[in-house]
Write a protein that holds these residues in place. Structure first.
Motif, PDB file in Angstrom:
ATOM      1  N   GLY A  99      25.126  14.198  35.938  1.00 34.17           N
ATOM      2  CA  GLY A  99      25.585  12.804  35.879  1.00 34.17           C
ATOM      3  C   GLY A  99      24.646  11.868  35.137  1.00 34.17           C
ATOM      4  O   GLY A  99      24.915  10.673  35.020  1.00 34.17           O
ATOM      5  N   LYS A 100      23.515  12.379  34.642  1.00 32.81           N
ATOM      6  CA  LYS A 100      22.580  11.514  33.900  1.00 32.81           C
ATOM      7  C   LYS A 100      22.652  11.853  32.408  1.00 32.81           C
ATOM      8  O   LYS A 100      22.899  12.991  32.035  1.00 32.81           O
ATOM      9  CB  LYS A 100      21.159  11.701  34.408  1.00 32.81           C
ATOM     10  CG  LYS A 100      20.963  11.243  35.851  1.00 32.81           C
ATOM     11  CD  LYS A 100      19.490  11.272  36.194  1.00 32.81           C
ATOM     12  CE  LYS A 100      19.237  11.157  37.684  1.00 32.81           C
ATOM     13  NZ  LYS A 100      19.631   9.850  38.260  1.00 32.81           N
ATOM     14  N   ILE A 101      22.385  10.832  31.590  1.00 31.49           N
ATOM     15  CA  ILE A 101      22.456  11.031  30.144  1.00 31.49           C
ATOM     16  C   ILE A 101      21.059  11.253  29.577  1.00 31.49           C
ATOM     17  O   ILE A 101      20.112  10.531  29.921  1.00 31.49           O
ATOM     18  CB  ILE A 101      23.138   9.819  29.475  1.00 31.49           C
ATOM     19  CG1 ILE A 101      24.614   9.800  29.895  1.00 31.49           C
ATOM     20  CG2 ILE A 101      23.013   9.876  27.955  1.00 31.49           C
ATOM     21  CD1 ILE A 101      25.387   8.611  29.404  1.00 31.49           C
ATOM     22  N   GLY A 139       9.210  18.060  26.675  1.00 29.42           N
ATOM     23  CA  GLY A 139      10.328  17.848  25.746  1.00 29.42           C
ATOM     24  C   GLY A 139      10.871  16.435  25.884  1.00 29.42           C
ATOM     25  O   GLY A 139      10.108  15.462  25.944  1.00 29.42           O
ATOM     26  N   SER A 140      12.196  16.319  25.974  1.00 29.14           N
ATOM     27  CA  SER A 140      12.839  15.003  26.078  1.00 29.14           C
ATOM     28  C   SER A 140      12.915  14.512  27.523  1.00 29.14           C
ATOM     29  O   SER A 140      13.658  13.567  27.823  1.00 29.14           O
ATOM     30  CB  SER A 140      14.237  15.059  25.479  1.00 29.14           C
ATOM     31  OG  SER A 140      14.159  15.454  24.132  1.00 29.14           O
ATOM     32  N   GLY A 141      12.196  15.181  28.407  1.00 27.65           N
ATOM     33  CA  GLY A 141      12.089  14.692  29.786  1.00 27.65           C
ATOM     34  C   GLY A 141      13.193  15.172  30.706  1.00 27.65           C
ATOM     35  O   GLY A 141      13.507  14.502  31.700  1.00 27.65           O
ATOM     36  N   LEU A 142      13.769  16.352  30.419  1.00 26.49           N
ATOM     37  CA  LEU A 142      14.836  16.877  31.293  1.00 26.49           C
ATOM     38  C   LEU A 142      14.363  16.960  32.753  1.00 26.49           C
ATOM     39  O   LEU A 142      15.008  16.426  33.660  1.00 26.49           O
ATOM     40  CB  LEU A 142      15.281  18.262  30.793  1.00 26.49           C
ATOM     41  CG  LEU A 142      16.220  19.031  31.719  1.00 26.49           C
ATOM     42  CD1 LEU A 142      17.584  18.361  31.832  1.00 26.49           C
ATOM     43  CD2 LEU A 142      16.404  20.480  31.245  1.00 26.49           C
ATOM     44  N   ASN A 192      14.974   7.915  28.072  1.00 24.62           N
ATOM     45  CA  ASN A 192      15.830   8.531  29.097  1.00 24.62           C
ATOM     46  C   ASN A 192      15.496   8.005  30.490  1.00 24.62           C
ATOM     47  O   ASN A 192      16.389   7.708  31.278  1.00 24.62           O
ATOM     48  CB  ASN A 192      15.685  10.061  29.056  1.00 24.62           C
ATOM     49  CG  ASN A 192      16.334  10.652  27.812  1.00 24.62           C
ATOM     50  OD1 ASN A 192      17.253  10.063  27.256  1.00 24.62           O
ATOM     51  ND2 ASN A 192      15.838  11.802  27.355  1.00 24.62           N
ATOM     52  N   LEU A 193      14.194   7.893  30.797  1.00 25.48           N
ATOM     53  CA  LEU A 193      13.818   7.396  32.125  1.00 25.48           C
ATOM     54  C   LEU A 193      14.125   5.904  32.240  1.00 25.48           C
ATOM     55  O   LEU A 193      14.660   5.441  33.257  1.00 25.48           O
ATOM     56  CB  LEU A 193      12.328   7.669  32.417  1.00 25.48           C
ATOM     57  CG  LEU A 193      12.082   8.991  33.165  1.00 25.48           C
ATOM     58  CD1 LEU A 193      12.418  10.205  32.335  1.00 25.48           C
ATOM     59  CD2 LEU A 193      10.681   9.076  33.723  1.00 25.48           C
TER      60      LEU A 193
END
Ligand SMILES: C[S@@+](CC[C@H](N)C(=O)[O-])C[C@H]1O[C@@H](n2cnc3c(N)ncnc32)[C@H](O)[C@@H]1O
Length: 407
Positions: free
Chosen positions: A227-229, A270-273, A301-302
């Motif tokens: 549910g998060k982008i 990485g992109s913070g997964l 993202n955060l």
């Protein structure tokens, strides 16, 4: 005396197991034989095509008695393309083999006598699971472009019409690309450059993409996880299996066993997964990655999810560890390590032994370098609590493992 084996000799052999890397393993007298595309239980006629000091390799000429674990490969390019090694093995058996291989790597390389390996978490989709694929294009003046996969940097391109392990939307994009490039290539394409790479992303796992539209926005791709982008650089890293990525996040969160009071370092973030799901569960979260663009995405993202306790550093993990954590004496309780296939460098492992987090969650797509690195951490005072394999790469030799170390 046994006759010496020579190149071109034909032998009948029954396979005992499958080694990490994907080859079937059998024996001829004392000689160990490695045979690609064989599986334990097969009796095959092979032709010897390589001889080393302690082993030989062979290719299957005929299957004399097939293993009960054999199944039909889906892909018409199988055995030529190089991307898959296990399509001829029933999926349940692929999982058993991978569990065994993780244990063997830890025992042999990590010198852990009885490694605590859990059952492999299966991929909900054994085929059509990849959310991203890289294709190579070759142009020759006057000829149609060649589009396909390439195993190693210097290897030839194997043309593929479709790929069975990618999401169907990637196959549609591949088809569109092929149609666009149909006909003889102009001789002056890109100043005569003969090869290009293209990364295709799936609609599955994408955030807010209408069917038939590209999930790429400018130089970024939007992915949706739990549910998060997530924004990811279009040429950057993202976990390959769209159908298992949420289980992977849950596995990492569980493995961290957080109380909420910790400082956590997400190394190779990485992109913070993982950061996106770990930050709300800790006091402070630090993320480090060498890809500056990915770090920009992680910060965004955060921020976009309203998470404000994350601090990100772009740079080499070993150097950042020294400069920002050891020299400044910043305490860290939990470290998540997710390095590339080559594993961690010695300065990262030594830095961790000086930092002394009480828990390290080491995620890897290469059990051999993971076992090597774990040995160093075990010698430095850690105990291996658990190894949780995840089948991020069905039909292939690759295995993902989340290991938990405590001190
Ligand atoms: C397996 S990916 C993991 C990414 C992230 N944990 C995820 O799940 O999306 C490995 C990452 O390590 C980064 N990397 C590779 N070598 C590095 C180094 N020496 N220092 C910092 N980051 C590095 C790459 O940029 C890549 O993002």
């Amino acid at each position: 005396m046994e006759k010496r084996i020579e190149i071109g000799d034909r032998l009948e052999v029954t396979m005992d197991s499958v080694a990490f890397g994907g080859s079937g393993v059998g024996r001829h007298g004392r000689l160990v034989l490695f045979v690609p595309f064989a599986v334990d239980g097969d009796t095959v006629e092979i032709e010897i095509d390589g001889i080393r000091r302690s082993y030989a390799t062979g290719r299957i000429c005929r299957i004399l008695n097939p293993s009960p674990f054999r199944t039909e490969a889906k892909c018409p390019h199988y055995e030529r393309c190089g991307g898959c090694q296990y399509q001829h093995i029933a999926y349940a058996h692929q999982l058993e083999l991978k569990k065994r291989q993780v244990g063997e790597a830890l025992a042999r390389i990590g010198k852990v006598p009885d490694p605590p390996v859990r059952e492999v978490l299966p991929s909900p989709m054994p085929y059509a699971y990849r959310g991203k694929a890289e294709f190579h294009l070759r142009f020759a003046p006057g000829k149609s472009a060649l589009i396909g996969y390439k195993e190693a940097a210097d290897s030839r391109i194997v043309p593929v019409s479709r790929c069975e392990i990618v999401d169907e939307s990637i196959n549609r994009s591949l088809d569109m690309l092929r149609k666009k490039l149909e006909g003889p290539s102009p001789s002056n394409r890109r100043g005569g450059k003969g090869e290009e790479r293209v990364v295709l992303w799936s609609e599955a796992g994408a955030a807010s993409v209408e069917p038939g539209h590209s999930p790429v926005r400018g130089n970024r791709v939007l992915r949706q996880v739990k549910g998060k982008i997530l924004r990811v650089p279009a040429w950057g890293f993202f976990q390959a299996n769209s159908s298992l990525v949420e289980t992977m996040v849950d596995t990492v969160v569980r493995a961290c066993a957080l109380s909420g009071a910790e400082n956590l370092l997400d190394a190779y973030c990485g992109s913070g997964l993982f950061s996106l799901f770990l930050a709300p569960r800790v006091q402070r979260l630090f993320g480090v990655d060498g890809d500056r663009e990915a770090i920009g995405c992680a910060e965004e993202n955060l921020r976009e999810e309203g998470v404000s306790n994350g601090e990100f550093y772009a740079g080499d993990v070993g150097e950042i560890l020294k400069k920002h954590f050891l020299e400044r004496k910043t305490p860290v309780d939990v470290v998540v390590l997710d390095p590339p296939r080559i594993g961690c460098s010695a300065d990262v492992l030594d830095g961790l032994l000086r930092l002394k987090p009480s828990r390290i969650v080491y995620i890897s797509c290469n059990p051999t370098t993971q076992a090597r690195d774990m040995r160093r951490l075990l010698d430095g005072g850690y105990t291996l609590k658990e190894l949780q394999p995840l089948d991020m790469f069905p039909q292939t030799k690759h295995i993902e493992v989340a290991g938990i170390l405590e001190r």
